[in-house]
Design a protein around this motif. Structure first.
Motif, mmCIF file in Angstrom:
data_model
loop_
_atom_site.group_PDB
_atom_site.id
_atom_site.type_symbol
_atom_site.label_atom_id
_atom_site.label_comp_id
_atom_site.label_asym_id
_atom_site.label_seq_id
_atom_site.Cartn_x
_atom_site.Cartn_y
_atom_site.Cartn_z
ATOM 1 N N UNK A 1 0.821 -1.208 0.000
ATOM 2 C CA UNK A 1 0.000 0.000 0.000
ATOM 3 C C UNK A 1 0.853 1.255 0.000
ATOM 4 N N UNK A 2 2.078 1.149 0.553
ATOM 5 C CA UNK A 2 2.921 2.327 0.727
ATOM 6 C C UNK A 2 4.266 2.174 0.016
ATOM 7 N N UNK A 3 4.264 1.398 -1.066
ATOM 8 C CA UNK A 3 5.464 1.330 -1.910
ATOM 9 C C UNK A 3 5.821 2.718 -2.431
ATOM 10 N N UNK A 4 4.803 3.509 -2.727
ATOM 11 C CA UNK A 4 5.009 4.899 -3.122
ATOM 12 C C UNK A 4 5.173 5.721 -1.846
ATOM 13 N N UNK A 5 6.368 6.257 -1.636
ATOM 14 C CA UNK A 5 6.662 6.984 -0.399
ATOM 15 C C UNK A 5 5.784 8.214 -0.217
ATOM 16 N N UNK A 6 5.166 8.680 -1.273
ATOM 17 C CA UNK A 6 4.323 9.878 -1.177
ATOM 18 C C UNK A 6 2.914 9.558 -0.700
ATOM 19 N N UNK A 7 2.576 8.279 -0.608
ATOM 20 C CA UNK A 7 1.178 7.950 -0.319
ATOM 21 C C UNK A 7 0.783 8.278 1.117
ATOM 22 N N UNK A 8 1.663 7.994 2.088
ATOM 23 C CA UNK A 8 1.268 8.281 3.465
ATOM 24 C C UNK A 8 1.143 9.781 3.718
ATOM 25 N N UNK A 9 2.112 10.618 3.293
ATOM 26 C CA UNK A 9 1.909 12.057 3.476
ATOM 27 C C UNK A 9 0.618 12.555 2.831
ATOM 28 N N UNK A 10 0.269 11.993 1.671
ATOM 29 C CA UNK A 10 -0.968 12.396 0.997
ATOM 30 C C UNK A 10 -2.189 11.967 1.812
ATOM 31 N N UNK A 11 -2.119 10.766 2.410
ATOM 32 C CA UNK A 11 -3.221 10.269 3.230
ATOM 33 C C UNK A 11 -3.393 11.147 4.472
#
Length: 268
Positions: free
Chosen positions: A91-101
C-alpha cells in the motif's frame, strides 16, 4: 519491493484454560469520513486544538480501533487491506502515499494533527514498516504500536535446528525506531505472543533479535495484563517498551487486538 509472504503452517494448538474475553462491538458517536484509503473517525468530544492526535491503524477492522480511539480521545484512520504483511506493505510502496493520506485526513477533519501515531495488529505491521522506511514519513510519526506482528524471514528459509538465523533486512527500521524511542525522540510499544508460524520467524524470535541488537535484557514477569492476558516478560529503555504474553493459539493472537484501547493508552 515487498515479497509475497509465505503462508503460515496451520497450528494444531488449541487452548481451553484462559477465558479470552472480547470487547463488545459498538459504534461510538462521532464523525466518519471516507478517505481514498480507509475511513477517518473523529470521536465526539475530542479536543481539536493544539495537541490533537491521529492514529493510523492497520488490520484491525473498523469498530474496534474506533472504540480505542473514542476511549483515548484521538482521531483514527482505519485501513483493512486483506491478509499478509506484504499486502499492507505494498500500500505504501510509493513513499508519497502516506503524506498524501495524512493531508487528506487533516483536510476532512478541518484541523492539523500535532501528534501522528501508527498502529497495527498482525499483518498490519507491514504497513507501519513500509511507512517508516520513507524519511519524510518517519520524521512526522511520533509513536508506533506493533501488536503481535513483527515478523521476518529465516536466512535459510526454515527454522532451527537450534536458535534460528533471522534475516535482519525487514527488522532494520524497527531497530531505528526503538533506538529513537530509547533516546526519547519517539515512543514505541511492541507486543508478542508465543505463536510459532513455522515458515517465517515468529514475533517471539524477532523480539529476541531486536533486544539483542539494542543490548536490552528481558525481565521475567508473571502478572495479569489487560483483558486477562498473562504477561511473561518485558524490556524497557527510555520510551521503548516490549512486552511478551503467554499463548500459542489463534485466540491468544486475537486477545491482543482486543487490548488495543489499553495499549493505545500506553502509547500516548
Amino acid at each position: 519491493m515487498a515479497r509475497a509472504q509465505q503462508p503460515q503452517n496451520p497450528s494444531p494448538m488449541v487452548e481451553h484454560t484462559r477465558t479470552h474475553p472480547r470487547l463488545t462491538e459498538q459504534s461510538p458517536p462521532g464523525r466518519r469520513e471516507k478517505l481514498a484509503l480507509g475511513t477517518l473517525f473523529i470521536p465526539a468530544g475530542m479536543k481539536t486544538g493544539q495537541g490533537a492526535a491521529i492514529l493510523f491503524f492497520f488490520h484491525g477492522g473498523t469498530w474496534l480501533p474506533e472504540v480505542a480511539a473514542a476511549r483515548n480521545k484521538v482521531a483514527v484512520v482505519t485501513v483493512q487491506a486483506g491478509s499478509g504483511s506484504a499486502t499492507y506493505a505494498r500500500l505504501f510502496d510509493d513513499a508519497a502515499r502516506f503524506p498524501a493520506l495524512l493531508k487528506e485526513a487533516e483536510g476532512q477533519a478541518g484541523m492539523r494533527f500535532s501528534r501522528i501515531l501508527l498502529g497495527g495488529w498482525s499483518a498490519g505491521c507491514g504497513a507501519i514498516r513500509q511507512i517508516l522506511k520513507a524519511p519524510d514519513s518517519y520524521a512526522r510519526v511520533g509513536a508506533a504500536l506493533m501488536i503481535d506482528g513483527i515478523h521476518a524471514d529465516y536466512v535459510d528459509g526454515k527454522p532451527g535446528p537450534l536458535e534460528s538465523k533471522i534475516g535482519g533486512e525487514n527488522l532494520e527500521v524497527w531497530q531505528k525506531l526503538a533506538r529513537d524511542a530509547m533516546a526519547g525522540r519517539k515512543r514505541a510499544v511492541v507486543t508478542h505472543s508465543e505463536i510459532f508460524p513455522g515458515t517465517y520467524a515468529s514475533t517471539t524470535e524477532t523480539a529476541d533479535y531486536l533486544l539483542k541488537q539494542l543490548n536490552l535484557a528481558r525481565r521475567p514477569v508473571l502478572k495479569w495484563g489487560p483483558m486477562g492476558l498473562q504477561q511473561l516478560s518485558e524490556a524497557r529503555g527510555g520510551q521503548f517498551l516490549l512486552v511478551g504474553y503467554a499463548g500459542n493459539s489463534a485466540p491468544d493472537h486475537v486477545d491482543q487486538l482486543h487490548c488495543l484501547p489499553a495499549f493505545l493508552k500506553w502509547l500516548r
